[in-house]
Design a protein around this motif. Structure first.
Motif, PDB file in Angstrom:
ATOM      1  N   ARG A 135       0.817  -1.221   0.000  1.00 51.36           N
ATOM      2  CA  ARG A 135       0.000   0.000   0.000  1.00 51.36           C
ATOM      3  C   ARG A 135       0.849   1.268   0.000  1.00 51.36           C
ATOM      4  NH1 ARG A 135      -5.137   1.338   1.952  1.00 51.36           N
ATOM      5  NH2 ARG A 135      -5.247   3.279   3.104  1.00 51.36           N
ATOM      6  N   VAL A 136       0.361   2.266  -0.746  1.00 47.51           N
ATOM      7  CA  VAL A 136       0.873   3.623  -0.683  1.00 47.51           C
ATOM      8  C   VAL A 136      -0.355   4.534  -0.583  1.00 47.51           C
ATOM      9  CG1 VAL A 136       2.158   5.453  -1.852  1.00 47.51           C
ATOM     10  CG2 VAL A 136       2.882   3.069  -2.124  1.00 47.51           C
ATOM     11  N   ALA A 137      -0.420   5.339   0.483  1.00 52.93           N
ATOM     12  CA  ALA A 137      -1.532   6.275   0.669  1.00 52.93           C
ATOM     13  C   ALA A 137      -0.993   7.698   0.706  1.00 52.93           C
ATOM     14  CB  ALA A 137      -2.279   5.958   1.962  1.00 52.93           C
ATOM     15  N   TRP A 138      -1.803   8.650   0.271  1.00 55.30           N
ATOM     16  CA  TRP A 138      -1.363  10.033   0.195  1.00 55.30           C
ATOM     17  C   TRP A 138      -2.521  10.993   0.445  1.00 55.30           C
ATOM     18  CZ3 TRP A 138      -2.929   7.239  -3.911  1.00 55.30           C
ATOM     19  CH2 TRP A 138      -3.861   7.806  -4.756  1.00 55.30           C
ATOM     20  N   THR A 139      -2.147  12.234   0.698  1.00 56.57           N
ATOM     21  CA  THR A 139      -3.103  13.332   0.746  1.00 56.57           C
ATOM     22  C   THR A 139      -2.386  14.594   0.288  1.00 56.57           C
ATOM     23  OG1 THR A 139      -4.757  14.483   2.088  1.00 56.57           O
ATOM     24  CG2 THR A 139      -2.658  13.972   3.172  1.00 56.57           C
ATOM     25  N   THR A 140      -3.094  15.458  -0.403  1.00 57.95           N
ATOM     26  CA  THR A 140      -2.487  16.724  -0.771  1.00 57.95           C
ATOM     27  C   THR A 140      -2.441  17.618   0.461  1.00 57.95           C
ATOM     28  OG1 THR A 140      -4.612  17.564  -1.569  1.00 57.95           O
ATOM     29  CG2 THR A 140      -3.136  16.611  -3.214  1.00 57.95           C
ATOM     30  N   VAL A 141      -1.376  18.406   0.556  1.00 59.25           N
ATOM     31  CA  VAL A 141      -1.201  19.251   1.733  1.00 59.25           C
ATOM     32  C   VAL A 141      -1.099  20.737   1.387  1.00 59.25           C
ATOM     33  CG1 VAL A 141      -0.218  17.451   3.195  1.00 59.25           C
ATOM     34  CG2 VAL A 141       1.304  18.801   1.755  1.00 59.25           C
ATOM     35  N   SER A 142      -0.924  21.044   0.102  1.00 61.83           N
ATOM     36  CA  SER A 142      -0.907  22.441  -0.320  1.00 61.83           C
ATOM     37  C   SER A 142      -1.107  22.503  -1.822  1.00 61.83           C
ATOM     38  CB  SER A 142       0.414  23.119   0.061  1.00 61.83           C
ATOM     39  OG  SER A 142       1.468  22.597  -0.707  1.00 61.83           O
ATOM     40  N   GLY A 143      -1.520  23.665  -2.287  1.00 59.97           N
ATOM     41  CA  GLY A 143      -1.658  23.859  -3.720  1.00 59.97           C
ATOM     42  C   GLY A 143      -3.092  23.843  -4.188  1.00 59.97           C
ATOM     43  N   GLU A 144      -3.243  23.689  -5.502  1.00 61.89           N
ATOM     44  CA  GLU A 144      -4.528  23.859  -6.162  1.00 61.89           C
ATOM     45  C   GLU A 144      -5.331  22.575  -6.340  1.00 61.89           C
ATOM     46  OE1 GLU A 144      -3.390  27.213  -9.312  1.00 61.89           O
ATOM     47  OE2 GLU A 144      -2.009  25.506  -9.249  1.00 61.89           O
ATOM     48  N   VAL A 145      -4.863  21.487  -5.834  1.00 62.39           N
ATOM     49  CA  VAL A 145      -5.567  20.203  -5.977  1.00 62.39           C
ATOM     50  C   VAL A 145      -5.854  19.658  -4.586  1.00 62.39           C
ATOM     51  CG1 VAL A 145      -5.337  17.828  -6.812  1.00 62.39           C
ATOM     52  CG2 VAL A 145      -4.476  19.720  -8.200  1.00 62.39           C
ATOM     53  N   ARG A 146      -7.091  19.209  -4.389  1.00 64.92           N
ATOM     54  CA  ARG A 146      -7.449  18.566  -3.116  1.00 64.92           C
ATOM     55  C   ARG A 146      -7.800  17.112  -3.408  1.00 64.92           C
ATOM     56  NH1 ARG A 146     -11.900  21.590  -0.203  1.00 64.92           N
ATOM     57  NH2 ARG A 146     -12.823  21.292  -2.230  1.00 64.92           N
ATOM     58  N   GLN A 147      -6.999  16.219  -2.823  1.00 61.56           N
ATOM     59  CA  GLN A 147      -7.143  14.803  -3.129  1.00 61.56           C
ATOM     60  C   GLN A 147      -6.530  13.974  -2.007  1.00 61.56           C
ATOM     61  OE1 GLN A 147      -4.689  12.593  -6.261  1.00 61.56           O
ATOM     62  NE2 GLN A 147      -6.341  13.503  -7.447  1.00 61.56           N
ATOM     63  N   ALA A 148      -7.093  12.810  -1.773  1.00 63.15           N
ATOM     64  CA  ALA A 148      -6.511  11.849  -0.834  1.00 63.15           C
ATOM     65  C   ALA A 148      -6.881  10.467  -1.344  1.00 63.15           C
ATOM     66  CB  ALA A 148      -7.055  12.056   0.572  1.00 63.15           C
ATOM     67  N   GLY A 149      -5.962   9.504  -1.164  1.00 62.85           N
ATOM     68  CA  GLY A 149      -6.266   8.175  -1.657  1.00 62.85           C
ATOM     69  C   GLY A 149      -5.197   7.170  -1.328  1.00 62.85           C
ATOM     70  N   ALA A 150      -5.339   6.003  -1.965  1.00 60.29           N
ATOM     71  CA  ALA A 150      -4.389   4.915  -1.759  1.00 60.29           C
ATOM     72  C   ALA A 150      -4.348   4.040  -3.003  1.00 60.29           C
ATOM     73  CB  ALA A 150      -4.792   4.074  -0.549  1.00 60.29           C
ATOM     74  N   VAL A 151      -3.198   3.451  -3.216  1.00 62.29           N
ATOM     75  CA  VAL A 151      -3.052   2.416  -4.228  1.00 62.29           C
ATOM     76  C   VAL A 151      -2.593   1.175  -3.475  1.00 62.29           C
ATOM     77  CG1 VAL A 151      -0.701   3.120  -4.847  1.00 62.29           C
ATOM     78  CG2 VAL A 151      -2.041   1.776  -6.458  1.00 62.29           C
ATOM     79  N   THR A 152      -3.264   0.056  -3.745  1.00 60.06           N
ATOM     80  CA  THR A 152      -2.923  -1.190  -3.066  1.00 60.06           C
ATOM     81  C   THR A 152      -2.518  -2.229  -4.099  1.00 60.06           C
ATOM     82  OG1 THR A 152      -5.257  -1.848  -3.021  1.00 60.06           O
ATOM     83  CG2 THR A 152      -4.372  -0.774  -1.042  1.00 60.06           C
TER      84      THR A 152
END
Length: 149
Positions: free
Chosen positions: A70-87
């Motif tokens: 698994r790799v999970a992420w979230t945006t923390v700054s900038g013009e894109v708001r996204q969070a997710g994971a790839v398994t």
């Protein structure tokens, strides 16, 4: 907020698929619209992308990383708001199922319309298909980062 879920099976071992996915700076090779990704720290990446004719920059933080799983992420700054994971799911010694799941918040009217028309979902599906073609044609990863977050 849109929820995107896509998956694909690749004809490489799970470690090969996972190792390639951790090479974030190589994402422009198979991710449509991604111009550049810079790995600034083991858990912070800076992205430059183009969507709907607009250039966007943002930072994403790796919130969880488990080798071959698994790799999970979230945006923390900038013009894109996204969070997710790839398994990554081992099917057998030479096949892996990759599942991509993320929440995406459209910004502005153009993004909202594109999202409603399924643009983000189609782009995610296309990115996975290009990843499959890329990793299967090589058979080996460009590198690996096996640390845990």
């Amino acid at each position: 907020m849109s929820q995107i879920e896509e998956s694909i099976t690749v004809d490489v071992p799970v470690s090969t698929a996972y190792n390639q996915w951790t090479q974030f700076e190589r994402f422009p090779v198979f991710m449509d619209g991604v111009e550049r990704v810079e790995q600034r720290t083991p858990t912070l990446t800076h992205w430059v992308a183009k969507a709907g004719g607009q250039r966007r920059e943002f930072d994403a933080e790796i919130t969880e990383q488990i080798p071959d799983e698994r790799v999970a992420w979230t945006t923390v700054s900038g013009e894109v708001r996204q969070a997710g994971a790839v398994t990554f799911h081992r099917i057998d010694n030479s096949h892996t199922k990759i599942m991509l799941q993320f929440d995406h918040a459209p910004e502005g009217i153009a993004d909202t319309v594109g999202d409603k028309l399924g643009f983000v979902r189609r782009q995610a599906k296309g990115d996975l298909e290009r990843f499959k073609k890329y990793i299967e044609s090589r058979g080996v990863a460009d590198g690996a980062w096996r640390g845990e977050v």
